[in-house]
Scaffold this motif. Structure first.
Motif, PDB file in Angstrom:
ATOM      1  N   UNK A 295       0.823  -1.213   0.000  1.00 34.74           N
ATOM      2  CA  UNK A 295       0.000   0.000   0.000  1.00 34.74           C
ATOM      3  C   UNK A 295       0.854   1.259   0.000  1.00 34.74           C
ATOM      4  N   UNK A 296       2.168   1.093  -0.146  1.00 41.39           N
ATOM      5  CA  UNK A 296       3.025   2.247  -0.345  1.00 41.39           C
ATOM      6  C   UNK A 296       3.821   2.694   0.863  1.00 41.39           C
ATOM      7  N   UNK A 297       3.758   1.953   1.974  1.00 41.46           N
ATOM      8  CA  UNK A 297       4.514   2.358   3.163  1.00 41.46           C
ATOM      9  C   UNK A 297       5.915   1.741   3.110  1.00 41.46           C
ATOM     10  N   UNK A 298       6.935   2.579   3.333  1.00 43.46           N
ATOM     11  CA  UNK A 298       8.311   2.066   3.328  1.00 43.46           C
ATOM     12  C   UNK A 298       8.578   1.304   4.618  1.00 43.46           C
ATOM     13  N   UNK A 299       9.364   0.238   4.487  1.00 44.56           N
ATOM     14  CA  UNK A 299       9.672  -0.568   5.666  1.00 44.56           C
ATOM     15  C   UNK A 299      11.161  -0.880   5.700  1.00 44.56           C
ATOM     16  N   UNK A 300      11.760  -0.770   6.899  1.00 46.74           N
ATOM     17  CA  UNK A 300      13.157  -1.174   7.059  1.00 46.74           C
ATOM     18  C   UNK A 300      13.227  -2.167   8.203  1.00 46.74           C
ATOM     19  N   UNK A 301      13.722  -3.366   7.861  1.00 48.66           N
ATOM     20  CA  UNK A 301      13.657  -4.477   8.789  1.00 48.66           C
ATOM     21  C   UNK A 301      15.060  -4.951   9.143  1.00 48.66           C
TER      22      UNK A 301
END
Ligand code: ATP
Ligand code: MG
Lengths: 608, 250
Positions: free
Chosen positions: B195-201
Motif C-alpha cells: 500500500x506504499x509504506x516504506x519498511x526497514x527491517x
C-alpha cells in the motif's frame, strides 16, 4: 566466586541501595529512640504519671514493632526486585539452589546488620536532640537522662536481626521455588486481568456503605458507647479495602471512558493507576488506616495539650497564692505580664484552727472565681464573689478561697468577719497575694519558679496542697505531656514508615515499568510527557490513601469530642497537625518521584 | 523520480568514546531507502545492526555523519524534537513488549495519535481503519493478555501504521514468534508495503529477510554487500540469501 559477582551486582546499583539503607537506618533509629525513651526509668518516673505512662509507652512500642515489621517486609521486597535478575542468572548458569539460598540469606542479614548498627548510632543522636526538645516543649524535666541506654540497644539489635533473619529465609524460599526463567523474566510481563463489572459494583457499593456506617458509628458514639469503636474498626477496615479494590477502580474506569482519555499519555496514566490500585489494595488500605491513626494520634495528643490552660483556669481563677511573699517572690510576680493581682489580709488562729478574713476588704475588692458552665465545651464563667457567697461553704466562691489557702491553713476553717472583729483579733495579720496570669502558657516558666520556691518553703509534702490553679496546670501538663509526646512521636514514626512502605512498593515496580517507558520513548513520547505521567501516577497513589486517612480522622475525632474524651474541640489542633503531616508526606512523594524517574525514564543518548 | 525516505552519509558510531576502551560499532555507513521500498538489513551478531537502526530511528545519535529522514536532517535535533519526530514520522515494531498490557488493543493503537493531541473522534476513525487493514477490527476491545502472539504483533503493526508514518522500522519483529505467527506478520508487512509504506527491517533470519525487496549486509560496522529481489520468486530469493550468508560470513 558467586559472592564476588554478587558484590559487583550491588556496586552497580549502589544508588538504589543507598535509598534502601537510608530508609532502614531511619527506621532503626526511630525504633531505638522510642525504646530508649520509653524503657528508660529516668524518663518515665520523672513524669508525674510514672507507671501509667510506662504502660502507654509499651503499647506504643508494640504498635511501632508491628509497623516496623510491615516496613522491613516492603524494603525487603524492594531489595529482592533489584536482585531477582542476578540470582535468576546464577540459577540459569547452574548454581545450586542451596548456594543461592545461602547467598540471599547472607546478603539480607548483612544489610540488616549494617543498617541496624548505623541506625542505633543515628538513633542515639536523634534521642539526644528530640528528648531535650520535647522536654522543653512540655515542661518535663529530664535530669541525668542519657541518650545511650544499653537495654534499648539490645532491644533494637535483637528486634531487627530477628526480622532480617526471617526476611532472609522468606526470600530464599521464594527464590528456590521460582524457576530461573521466571526470575529472569519477572517484571517483564504482568498478569493484568480486567476485573468483572458485577463484582466491582458489589464491592464498590459495599465499600462505600461500610465506610459510611463506620463514620456514622463514630459520630453517634453517645448512643452506641463502646460499641462505636468496635463497629468503626471493623467497618472502616473492610470498607477501605473494598473501596480501593473497586470504587477507585471504577472511578478511574469512568475517566477512561471520557474524552480526556485520548489526550496525550492520559490513557496510559489512567490504566497504570487503575492497575496499580488493585495491585496495591492491601498496602493502600494499610497506608490510609495508618495515616489516620498517625494523624489522629498527633491531633489528639496536641489537642489534649491545648486543653490544659482552659481546664486549669476553669477550676480556679487565680494561678498562685502567696502568703507574706518575700521580695524575691514579689519580683518574680512582677515579671509576669498580663496579670491581675489582689492582696487580702488574713489572721490565723492555730489553736482554734481558723483563718479570718476582713469582710469589708472582701467587699471593697471582691474575690473572683470561675465556674464551668459547660464542662464538655470547656466553657467557664468568671464571677465576682459577694461576702454572703463566701460565707456558704458549699458555694463556688468559698471553694475558690479555700483552694487559695497555703498548705498550713488548708485544713482550717475560713471565717469572714466584720472589720471591727477582724481588727480585735490579737495576731499579726498575714498578707495573701493572689495572682492571676491571663496567659498561663506564656508565664509558665515564672510561675514554675514561684511554685518551686514555695515547695521548698512548705516542704515537699505540701506540693500537692499548693494554692492556686497553676498546680493543676502542672499536673495536667505532666499527664497530657506524655500523651502528647506519644502522639507526636508515634504519629511521625508511623507516617515516616508508612510513606516509605508506599515508596518501596512503588519503587519495586519500577523495574517492570522501565520496559513500558522504554516503549513509550520509542514511539515518540517526550521526556517531559513521561515525567508528567509519572508524577500523576505517584501523586494518585499517595493522595488517595491520604485523603481517605484524613476523612477517617475527621470522623474519628467526632468520637473523641462527642464522647466527651477530648473536651473542648478536638479540631483545634487538627488544621496545624494536618498541615505539618502533609508537608512530611509531600517530601516522601517528591523523593519517590525522583528515584522512580531516575530508574524508568530512558537516559538521553545524545552525546555532546 | 522516486523520493528518498532515508539517506545516511558516512555514519560513524563510537561507543564509550571517552573511556579507555572506545569501541567503533559503525565505521562509515552510507545507505538510502526510497519511498515505498521494503529493505532488510542483515549481519552477524554484533555487526552493528541495532546500533544502526537506533540511529536511523532517532533513538540514538551518531558520533559523526548525517541522517536524513523524509528530507529532514535528524542528527542535530534536541531530545524533544527527536521524540516529536518519532511520534509523527516513524512507526515501530519490536521483538517483544510491543504493547502496554494495561491498555486495550484500541487504546494501544491510538496512543501515537493521542500523543500528537489528535481529536478523540479522529483517533477512533484512524484506529478503526488501521485495524481493518490488518484484519483485527473485532479484537479492538481486548487486552493484550487475551491475544495470541501473532495477534499482538498485528496490533503493534496497526499502531505503527495508524498515523501514516514515513517509514516503519522493525528490529527482529518475528524474533519472539513461532513460524506460523512469524509468517502471518511478514505477510501483513508485505501487505502494508504494497500500500506504499516504506519498511526497514533488521533481522538475522533468512526467512524473514526473504520477504524484503532489497537486502543490505553489514559486517564489522560497514556495508559489505547488497542484493536485490528483482523479479525473483520468494523461494529463489531465499536461496540467494542463504548462499550470500554462506560466503559473506566467512
Ligand atoms: N551501549 C553500548 N555500549 C558499548 N558498546 C556497545 C553498546 N551497544 C552495542 N555495543 C557494541 O557495538 C557492537 C554492535 O552492537 P549491535 O547491538 O548493534 O549489534 P547487532 O548487530 O544488533 O547484534 P545482534 O544481532 O546480536 O542483535 C557490539 O560489538 C556491541 O558490543
Ligand atoms: Mg541487535
Amino acid at each position: 566466586m558467586l559472592f564476588k559477582i554478587s558484590l559487583s551486582g550491588i556496586k552497580a546499583r549502589w544508588k538504589d541501595y543507598l535509598v534502601l539503607f537510608s530508609g532502614m537506618i531511619i527506621t532503626t533509629a526511630i525504633f531505638y529512640m522510642f525504646e530508649a525513651i520509653s524503657t528508660n526509668d529516668k524518663f518515665t518516673t520523672g513524669s508525674p504519671v510514672g507507671q501509667s505512662a510506662k504502660f502507654v509507652f509499651i503499647f506504643g512500642s508494640i504498635l511501632l514493632a508491628i509497623i516496623t515489621l510491615v516496613y522491613v517486609f516492603y524494603a525487603n521486597n524492594f531489595l529482592m526486585s533489584m536482585r531477582k535478575h542476578d540470582y535468576g542468572l546464577f540459577m540459569m548458569l547452574g548454581a545450586k539452589s542451596g548456594v543461592i539460598s545461602k547467598l540471599i540469606i547472607l546478603e539480607t542479614i548483612a544489610i540488616g546488620f549494617i543498617s541496624t548498627i548505623a541506625g542505633i548510632v543515628v538513633g542515639i543522636g536523634f534521642t539526644k536532640v528530640l528528648s531535650s526538645f520535647l522536654a522543653s516543649q512540655i515542661h518535663m524535666s529530664l535530669t541525668d537522662f542519657s541518650a545511650f541506654y544499653m537495654p534499648a540497644v539490645w532491644m533494637t539489635i535483637i528486634m531487627f536481626l530477628v526480622l532480617f533473619m526471617i526476611a532472609g529465609f522468606l526470600n530464599a524460599r521464594t527464590f528456590v521455588k521460582t524457576s530461573a526463567l521466571q526470575l529472569l523474566r519477572s517484571g517483564q510481563q504482568s498478569d493484568w486481568k480486567q476485573p468483572k463489572a458485577i463484582r466491582l459494583w458489589i464491592q464498590a457499593v459495599l465499600g462505600v456503605l461500610l465506610l459510611a456506617g463506620g463514620y456514622y458509628a463514630m459520630y453517634d458514639i453517645r448512643k452506641l458507647k463502646l460499641m462505636a469503636v468496635g463497629i468503626g474498626l471493623v467497618t472502616i477496615v473492610l470498607g477501605t479495602y473494598f473501596v480501593f479494590n473497586s470504587f477507585f477502580v471504577m472511578l478511574l474506569q469512568g475517566l477512561q471512558y471520557s474524552k480526556m482519555n485520548a489526550k496525550g499519555l492520559n490513557s496510559f496514566t489512567l490504566a497504570q493507576l487503575k492497575f496499580r490500585i488493585r495491585d496495591y489494595t492491601k498496602i493502600l488500605s494499610v497506608v490510609s488506616l495508618l495515616f489516620a491513626l498517625a494523624l489522629g494520634a498527633i491531633t489528639v495528643g496536641t489537642g489534649f495539650q491545648s486543653m490544659v490552660p482552659k481546664l486549669a483556669q476553669g477550676n480556679g481563677y487565680y494561678s498562685v497564692a502567696l502568703t507574706n511573699p518575700s521580695s524575691k517572690l514579689k519580683s518574680l510576680v512582677g515579671d509576669i505580664k498580663d496579670k491581675s493581682t489582689v492582696t487580702y489580709q488574713q489572721k490565723v488562729d492555730p489553736k482554734a484552727k481558723r483563718v479570718y478574713y476582713n469582710a469589708d476588704q472582701l467587699q471593697a475588692q471582691p474575690l473572683k472565681y470561675s465556674k464551668f458552665t459547660d464542662r464538655a465545651a470547656l466553657k467557664s464563667r468568671v464571677s465576682t464573689a459577694t461576702v454572703s457567697d463566701l460565707k456558704k461553704t458549699d458555694s463556688n466562691a468559698y471553694q475558690e478561697l479555700w483552694s487559695l489557702q497555703s498548705p498550713i491553713t488548708k485544713s482550717f476553717q475560713i471565717k469572714i468577719v466584720h472589720a471591727n472583729t477582724f481588727n480585735r483579733i490579737n495576731v499579726k495579720a498575714n498578707k495573701l497575694l493572689l495572682v492571676r496570669a491571663n496567659n498561663v502558657d506564656a508565664s509558665a516558666p515564672t510561675l514554675t519558679k514561684i511554685t518551686n520556691i514555695q515547695a521548698k518553703q512548705y516542704g515537699s509534702s505540701g506540693t500537692q496542697l499548693m494554692a492556686g490553679s497553676f498546680v493543676t496546670y502542672q499536673l495536667l501538663k505532666g499527664i497530657f505531656g506524655s500523651l502528647e509526646f506519644m502522639g507526636i512521636f508515634l504519629g511521625i514514626a508511623f507516617l515516616a514508615m508508612l510513606a516509605s512502605c508506599l515508596m518501596f512498593k512503588i519503587l519495586s515496580g519500577a523495574a517492570s515499568d522501565k520496559i513500558r517507558f522504554d516503549m513509550l520513548n520509542k514511539i515518540g513520547t517526550r521526556r517531559s510527557t513521561l515525567k508528567h505521567s509519572i508524577i500523576l501516577q505517584i501523586f494518585g497513589l499517595f493522595t488517595i490513601p491520604g485523603i481517605l486517612g484524613i476523612i477517617d480522622v475527621v470522623f474519628g475525632l467526632q468520637m473523641f469530642s462527642r464522647g466527651g474524651l477530648l473536651v473542648g474541640g478536638a479540631y483545634q489542633t487538627f488544621g496545624v497537625t494536618t498541615a505539618g503531616f502533609l508537608i512530611l508526606y509531600l517530601l516522601y512523594f517528591m523523593v519517590t518521584v525522583m528515584i522512580y524517574s531516575r530508574i524508568v525514564v530512558p537516559k538521553t543518548k545524545v552525546e555532546k | 523520480m522516486t523520493t528518498k525516505i532515508v539517506e545516511t552519509q558516512d555514519l560513524h558510531k563510537i561507543y564509550d568514546k571517552n573511556s579507555a576502551k572506545p569501541y567503533e560499532a559503525l565505521k562509515g555507513i552510507s545507505l538510502s531507502v526510497e519511498q515505498g521500498e521494503f529493505v532488510g538489513i542483515m549481519g552477524a551478531s554484533g555487526s552493528g545492526k541495532t546500533t544502526l537502526l537506533n540511529i536511523l530511528a532517532t533513538l540514538d545519535q551518531p558520533t559523526s555523519g548525517s541522517v536524513e529522514i523524509d528530507g529532514q536532517d535528524v542528527t542535530h535535533l534536541t531530545f524533544n524534537q527527536m521524540a516529536d519526530f518519532r511520534s509523527k514520522k516513524l512507526g515501530f515494531i519490536f521483538q517483544d513488549f510491543n504493547l502496554l498490557e494495561t491498555l486495550t488493543a484500541r487504546e494501544n493503537i491510538g496512543l501515537p495519535l493521542s500523543l500528537q493531541n489528535a481529536k478523540a473522534a479522529s483517533i477512533q476513525t484512524a484506529v478503526t481503519s488501521a485495524a481493518e487493514k490488518l484484519g483485527i477490527a473485532d479484537l479492538l476491545d481486548k487486552y493484550p493478555t487475551q491475544l495470541s502472539g501473532g495477534q499482538k504483533q498485528r496490533v503493534a503493526a496497526a499502531r505503527a501504521l495508524v498515523f501514516n508514518p514515513s517509514i516503519i522500522f522493525g528490529d527482529e519483529p518475528t524474533g519472539a514468534l513461532d513460524s506460523t505467527n512469524a509468517r502471518e506478520l511478514l505477510d501483513t508487512l508485505t501487505h502494508i508495503n504494497q500500500q506504499g509504506v516504506s519498511i526497514l527491517l533488521v533481522t538475522h533470519d533468512p526467512f524473514s529477510a526473504s520477504f524484503c525487496k532489497r537486502i543490505l549486509f553489514i559486517k564489522d560496522g560497514k556495508i559489505g554487500d547488497e542484493i536485490d529481489a528483482g523479479d525473483k520468486s520468494r523461494n529463489d530469493f531465499y536461496q540467494e540469501i542463504l548462499e550470500k550468508l554462506g560466503t559473506f560470513e566467512q
